[in-house]
Design an enzyme around this catalytic site. Structure first.
Site, PDB file in Angstrom:
ATOM      1  N   CYS A  76       5.118   6.711   5.988  1.00 33.40           N
ATOM      2  CA  CYS A  76       6.459   6.124   5.894  1.00 33.40           C
ATOM      3  C   CYS A  76       7.249   6.398   7.174  1.00 33.40           C
ATOM      4  O   CYS A  76       6.902   7.275   7.965  1.00 33.40           O
ATOM      5  CB  CYS A  76       7.213   6.708   4.705  1.00 33.40           C
ATOM      6  SG  CYS A  76       6.523   6.255   3.102  1.00 33.40           S
ATOM      7  N   HIS A 134      12.851   5.326   4.584  1.00 35.58           N
ATOM      8  CA  HIS A 134      13.692   6.053   3.630  1.00 35.58           C
ATOM      9  C   HIS A 134      14.329   7.278   4.282  1.00 35.58           C
ATOM     10  O   HIS A 134      13.944   7.714   5.377  1.00 35.58           O
ATOM     11  CB  HIS A 134      12.875   6.494   2.414  1.00 35.58           C
ATOM     12  CG  HIS A 134      11.710   7.386   2.721  1.00 35.58           C
ATOM     13  ND1 HIS A 134      11.827   8.728   2.972  1.00 35.58           N
ATOM     14  CD2 HIS A 134      10.373   7.114   2.795  1.00 35.58           C
ATOM     15  CE1 HIS A 134      10.643   9.256   3.184  1.00 35.58           C
ATOM     16  NE2 HIS A 134       9.729   8.297   3.095  1.00 35.58           N
ATOM     17  N   SER A 139       0.812  -1.222   0.000  1.00 29.92           N
ATOM     18  CA  SER A 139       0.000   0.000   0.000  1.00 29.92           C
ATOM     19  C   SER A 139       0.845   1.270   0.000  1.00 29.92           C
ATOM     20  O   SER A 139       0.283   2.366  -0.051  1.00 29.92           O
ATOM     21  CB  SER A 139      -0.940   0.004   1.207  1.00 29.92           C
ATOM     22  OG  SER A 139      -0.206  -0.098   2.415  1.00 29.92           O
TER      23      SER A 139
END
Length: 396
Positions: A343, A325, A320
């Protein structure tokens, strides 16, 4: 000398039809009765050979037994090859009077059977026969994660994706085998008719060598679908890298081979974009990745819309759209607040360090939210107790 018959007893039973078995009718591929003995009546010491299926039989079901039997003497050698030159292995019983082909007979092929037997008189008798198998309505082929030769993380679930639906899951699962360099307990788990996964009870031991045998050539998957090929995949488990994200504390701890390697300040999903809790597994790795909010349903003009062409050190953990990161735009919030769209973000330096430690298949365990991982959203296999996961096996 050749004894003819037609075949179709259950392949699990070994197909040990003897020359004296009673005759039975049926179409090619539906009887296991060999023909009458061809041993000369004045030489009872000569080898007496029977082959199932019959010489010249057509449309033989690929999962039915192929056997060579002698009631006098022993079988010396048997070779079974298709018209492409591929060989099907087989085995002899203890007294070398019955040879039975193993799995691997394919649909839509012509097979040649050759070899020799030896009577108690010491004379050699040739074995020679041909038959053809039925054509499949649909062929079954597999795509596999991981790749052959890949080194992966300790949480990677083996994933087999079928090109056609499997109706008889038990028949197919019986033909799947995992071999490991150290003892590992694990189980298969069907997500749906076109995907079956395998995971260990606990994470793979670091350094384990794994072989996946997908021995499905000739398997009857149901509804006219037959296995068209078999595959073998070999891969290795790398070092143990286990990361834990605490959304409330805004930290990620990284443990390598059992030792704490680094504690990283992070930011996670803000209100309305909550980061999912649960065990996630790194699916993909990108040194640079474009991230466009359109993929999660946001459109330009929305205050939450973004389109960043060069997100660094991006590692996907859900289908999804959740990644771990580098996020230099949120450096001020890392370690103190959650400001992302779901995230897990960190500094570029930490992002690069973390990227260099990990492999596809490494776990990231997230805690601190009330939104949870669900089956099918990435490699979510570790979010179920092992006993419950095991219930997804067709052989449980």
């Amino acid at each position: 000398m050749l004894l003819a018959g037609t075949a179709c007893s259950d392949s699990e039973g070994g197909g040990k039809a003897g020359p004296g078995a009673p005759q039975s009718g049926g179409t090619a591929g539906t009887s296991t009765t060999p023909g009458a003995s061809t041993t000369p009546s004045d030489n009872p010491a000569a080898a007496n050979v029977a082959v199932v299926p019959a010489k010249g039989a057509k449309a033989v079901a690929p999962d039915k037994p192929v056997t060579v039997t002698t009631s006098v003497g022993t079988i010396k050698s048997v070779t079974l090859k298709d018209d492409d030159g591929d060989t099907v292995d087989g085995s002899l019983n203890a007294d070398k009077t019955v040879w039975t082909a193993g799995p691997g007979v394919k649909p839509g092929a012509t097979y040649t059977l050759s070899g020799s037997a030896e009577g108690t008189d010491g004379a050699s008798v040739p074995i020679s026969s041909t038959f053809s198998t039925l054509k499949a309505t649909k062929n079954l082929k597999a795509s596999v994660v991981p790749l052959n030769g890949e080194t992966v993380g300790v949480a990677l679930p083996i994933q087999i994706y079928w090109n056609n639906p499997v109706t008889d899951r038990a028949a197919v699962e019986k033909r799947l085998k995992i071999t490991t360099s150290v003892p590992v307990e694990g189980t298969w788990h069907w997500l749906n008719s076109k995907q079956v996964n395998y995971r260990p009870k606990v994470y793979w031991p670091a350094g384990t060598k794994v072989t996946v045998n997908i021995d499905t050539a000739g398997v009857n998957a149901g509804n006219g679908t037959w296995g068209a090929a078999s595959r073998e995949i070999k891969f290795a488990i790398g070092k143990s890298v286990v990361s834990k994200v605490d959304v409330k504390k805004h930290t990620m701890t990284v443990t390598i081979n059992g030792k704490l390697a680094r504690t990283i300040p992070i930011t996670a999903g803000k209100d309305g974009f909550t980061t999912r809790s649960g065990t996630k597994v790194i699916m993909e790795k990108f040194t640079t990745k474009r991230m466009d909010a359109a993929t999660i349903g946001l459109k330009p003009g929305d205050p939450n819309y973004y389109n960043i062409p060069d997100v660094k050190w991006a590692q996907r953990v859900t289908s999804s759209g959740e990644f771990v990161h580098g996020a230099p735009w949120s450096n001020g919030a890392q370690g103190s607040a959650n400001v992302s769209h779901g995230c897990v973000g960190m500094s570029l330096a930490n992002g690069q360090w973390f990227y260099n430690q990990t492999l596809r298949g490494d776990p990231i365990v997230v805690t601190g939210t009330t939104k949870y991982m669900t089956e099918g959203n990435g490699w979510a296999d570790w979010n179920f107790p092992y006993a419950k996961y095991q219930q997804g096996s067709a052989l449980a």
